[in-house]
Design a protein around this motif. Structure first.
Motif, mmCIF file in Angstrom:
data_model
loop_
_atom_site.group_PDB
_atom_site.id
_atom_site.type_symbol
_atom_site.label_atom_id
_atom_site.label_comp_id
_atom_site.label_asym_id
_atom_site.label_seq_id
_atom_site.Cartn_x
_atom_site.Cartn_y
_atom_site.Cartn_z
ATOM 1 N N MET A 1 0.842 -1.186 0.000
ATOM 2 C CA MET A 1 0.000 0.000 0.000
ATOM 3 C C MET A 1 0.882 1.241 0.000
ATOM 4 N N ALA A 2 0.456 2.280 -0.723
ATOM 5 C CA ALA A 2 1.244 3.507 -0.814
ATOM 6 C C ALA A 2 1.047 4.349 0.446
ATOM 7 N N PHE A 3 2.132 4.894 0.948
ATOM 8 C CA PHE A 3 2.104 5.778 2.111
ATOM 9 C C PHE A 3 1.907 7.203 1.602
ATOM 10 N N ASP A 4 0.663 7.554 1.331
ATOM 11 C CA ASP A 4 0.371 8.865 0.775
ATOM 12 C C ASP A 4 -0.650 9.595 1.651
ATOM 13 N N LYS A 5 -1.037 10.809 1.222
ATOM 14 C CA LYS A 5 -1.929 11.650 2.021
ATOM 15 C C LYS A 5 -3.266 10.959 2.258
ATOM 16 N N GLU A 6 -3.787 10.308 1.221
ATOM 17 C CA GLU A 6 -5.075 9.630 1.352
ATOM 18 C C GLU A 6 -5.012 8.513 2.391
ATOM 19 N N TYR A 7 -3.946 7.705 2.313
ATOM 20 C CA TYR A 7 -3.794 6.606 3.273
ATOM 21 C C TYR A 7 -3.665 7.134 4.695
ATOM 22 N N ILE A 8 -2.822 8.152 4.881
ATOM 23 C CA ILE A 8 -2.587 8.693 6.227
ATOM 24 C C ILE A 8 -3.873 9.273 6.811
ATOM 25 N N SER A 9 -4.592 10.073 6.021
ATOM 26 C CA SER A 9 -5.826 10.699 6.503
ATOM 27 C C SER A 9 -6.865 9.651 6.876
ATOM 28 N N ARG A 10 -7.016 8.628 6.020
ATOM 29 C CA ARG A 10 -8.005 7.587 6.282
ATOM 30 C C ARG A 10 -7.643 6.780 7.524
ATOM 31 N N THR A 11 -6.364 6.469 7.665
ATOM 32 C CA THR A 11 -5.924 5.660 8.799
ATOM 33 C C THR A 11 -6.061 6.427 10.111
ATOM 34 N N LEU A 12 -5.715 7.697 10.097
ATOM 35 C CA LEU A 12 -5.858 8.513 11.305
ATOM 36 C C LEU A 12 -7.321 8.619 11.726
ATOM 37 N N ALA A 13 -8.210 8.723 10.745
ATOM 38 C CA ALA A 13 -9.637 8.833 11.053
ATOM 39 C C ALA A 13 -10.175 7.558 11.687
ATOM 40 N N GLU A 14 -9.529 6.431 11.401
ATOM 41 C CA GLU A 14 -9.976 5.136 11.923
ATOM 42 C C GLU A 14 -9.211 4.707 13.173
ATOM 43 N N GLU A 15 -8.316 5.565 13.666
ATOM 44 C CA GLU A 15 -7.426 5.178 14.763
ATOM 45 C C GLU A 15 -8.184 4.636 15.970
ATOM 46 N N ALA A 70 3.720 8.032 15.260
ATOM 47 C CA ALA A 70 4.398 7.040 14.431
ATOM 48 C C ALA A 70 4.650 7.579 13.032
ATOM 49 N N PHE A 71 3.625 8.181 12.424
ATOM 50 C CA PHE A 71 3.758 8.695 11.063
ATOM 51 C C PHE A 71 4.792 9.807 10.985
ATOM 52 N N LEU A 72 4.800 10.702 11.977
ATOM 53 C CA LEU A 72 5.768 11.803 11.967
ATOM 54 C C LEU A 72 7.192 11.269 12.086
ATOM 55 N N HIS A 73 7.387 10.255 12.923
ATOM 56 C CA HIS A 73 8.720 9.674 13.072
ATOM 57 C C HIS A 73 9.180 9.026 11.766
ATOM 58 N N ILE A 74 8.243 8.413 11.050
ATOM 59 C CA ILE A 74 8.575 7.816 9.755
ATOM 60 C C ILE A 74 8.986 8.893 8.761
ATOM 61 N N GLU A 93 2.734 19.489 8.593
ATOM 62 C CA GLU A 93 3.808 20.071 7.771
ATOM 63 C C GLU A 93 4.427 19.006 6.869
ATOM 64 N N ALA A 94 4.621 17.814 7.412
ATOM 65 C CA ALA A 94 5.210 16.719 6.623
ATOM 66 C C ALA A 94 4.318 16.357 5.449
ATOM 67 N N MET A 95 3.014 16.260 5.694
ATOM 68 C CA MET A 95 2.089 15.893 4.629
ATOM 69 C C MET A 95 2.003 16.972 3.566
ATOM 70 N N GLU A 96 2.029 18.224 3.985
ATOM 71 C CA GLU A 96 1.958 19.331 3.025
ATOM 72 C C GLU A 96 3.177 19.328 2.113
ATOM 73 N N LYS A 97 4.352 19.189 2.674
ATOM 74 C CA LYS A 97 5.572 19.209 1.866
ATOM 75 C C LYS A 97 5.713 17.928 1.042
#
Length: 255
Positions: A1-15, A70-74, A93-97
């Motif tokens: 699976m790609a580690f992209d904005k969509e994946y991160i946003s969806r995963t955080l919403a389901e945390e 976890a995501f920020l450390h990655i 900031e990480a996701m924006e850049k």
């Protein structure tokens, strides 16, 4: 699976919905990683990241209090050296850049960010399935036959966008870019000429019985060899005469 904005946003919403043992795998910047929800015995460290860097023996095994941590450390490449400033101060900031990086400079296979001075290869150029690979991933996929280079135009294509068709008994694979056979670099007409196999009409007499065959072969000797092999396997004995001639027309004169 790609580690992209969509994946991160969806995963955080389901945390908050994740149960102990639930996990998700993804690739990022040369790492194969897995995020897993721990059981409450590890509280407050409820999320566990494990993984390995492709092509090396490097591994990671870290626990975090939240997915965001976890995501920020990655994103900060697992930096734990206080003397080295983190690249990103926050996940937003990480996701924006990260989104500012053109996707053509991110290896689809391993997720590595390809720097301007690094070699990379464009695969499926001009197609909806277009992507790039870093040099190690590209070399590996070429060696494993997952990506092929067209012999005629030199473009690279993944095997999932290529389609074979039978021409003269062989597989003709049309290049999506130049239309020639991707393996031999021949046009379809050239391929037909190169792979054309003559056909022979063979009449075999068994005493008072006559039977006809059509055989594709390179010459009468090969046609005869195929005939004798077929007769032997079929248990047909007592051949008294064989007449063989090449078929010169593709269509019947009389229909």
């Amino acid at each position: 699976m790609a580690f992209d904005k969509e994946y991160i946003s969806r995963t955080l919403a389901e945390e908050r919905l994740w149960k102990p043992g639930e996990s998700s795998a993804f690739t990022f910047n040369g790492w194969e990683l897995k995020l897993e929800r721990e059981d409450d015995s590890y509280a407050p460290y409820l999320f566990h990241v494990t993984g390995k860097r492709l092509g090396t023996k490097d591994t990671k095994n870290r626990r975090y209090t939240s997915m965001e941590q976890a995501f920020l450390h990655i994103f900060n490449e697992f930096n734990e050296n206080v003397a080295i400033k983190n690249r990103y101060a926050s996940l937003s900031e990480a996701m924006e850049k990260w989104e500012e990086n053109p996707m053509k400079k991110i290896c689809k296979t391993c997720g590595k960010i390809i720097k301007d001075d690094e070699d990379y290869t464009l695969v499926n150029s001009g197609m909806p399935e277009e992507f790039v690979q870093c040099w190690p991933c590209h070399t590996s996929d070429m060696d494993n036959g997952k990506v092929l280079q067209c012999e005629a135009c030199g473009e690279y294509f993944s095997t999932d966008v290529l389609h074979d068709e039978e021409v003269c008994g062989d597989s003709f694979c049309e290049c999506p870019n130049c239309g020639k056979d991707i393996v031999e670099g021949l046009t379809k007409e050239e391929f037909e000429d190169e792979h054309f196999i003559p056909k022979y009409a063979v009449v075999v007499t068994f005493g008072n019985m006559t039977r006809g065959y059509q055989i594709a072969a390179h010459g009468t000797n090969e046609a005869m060899e195929k005939l004798l092999k077929h007769l032997g396997e079929s248990g047909m004995n007592g051949v008294t005469a064989v007449h063989i001639s090449e078929i010169l027309l593709d269509e019947d004169i009389i229909s």
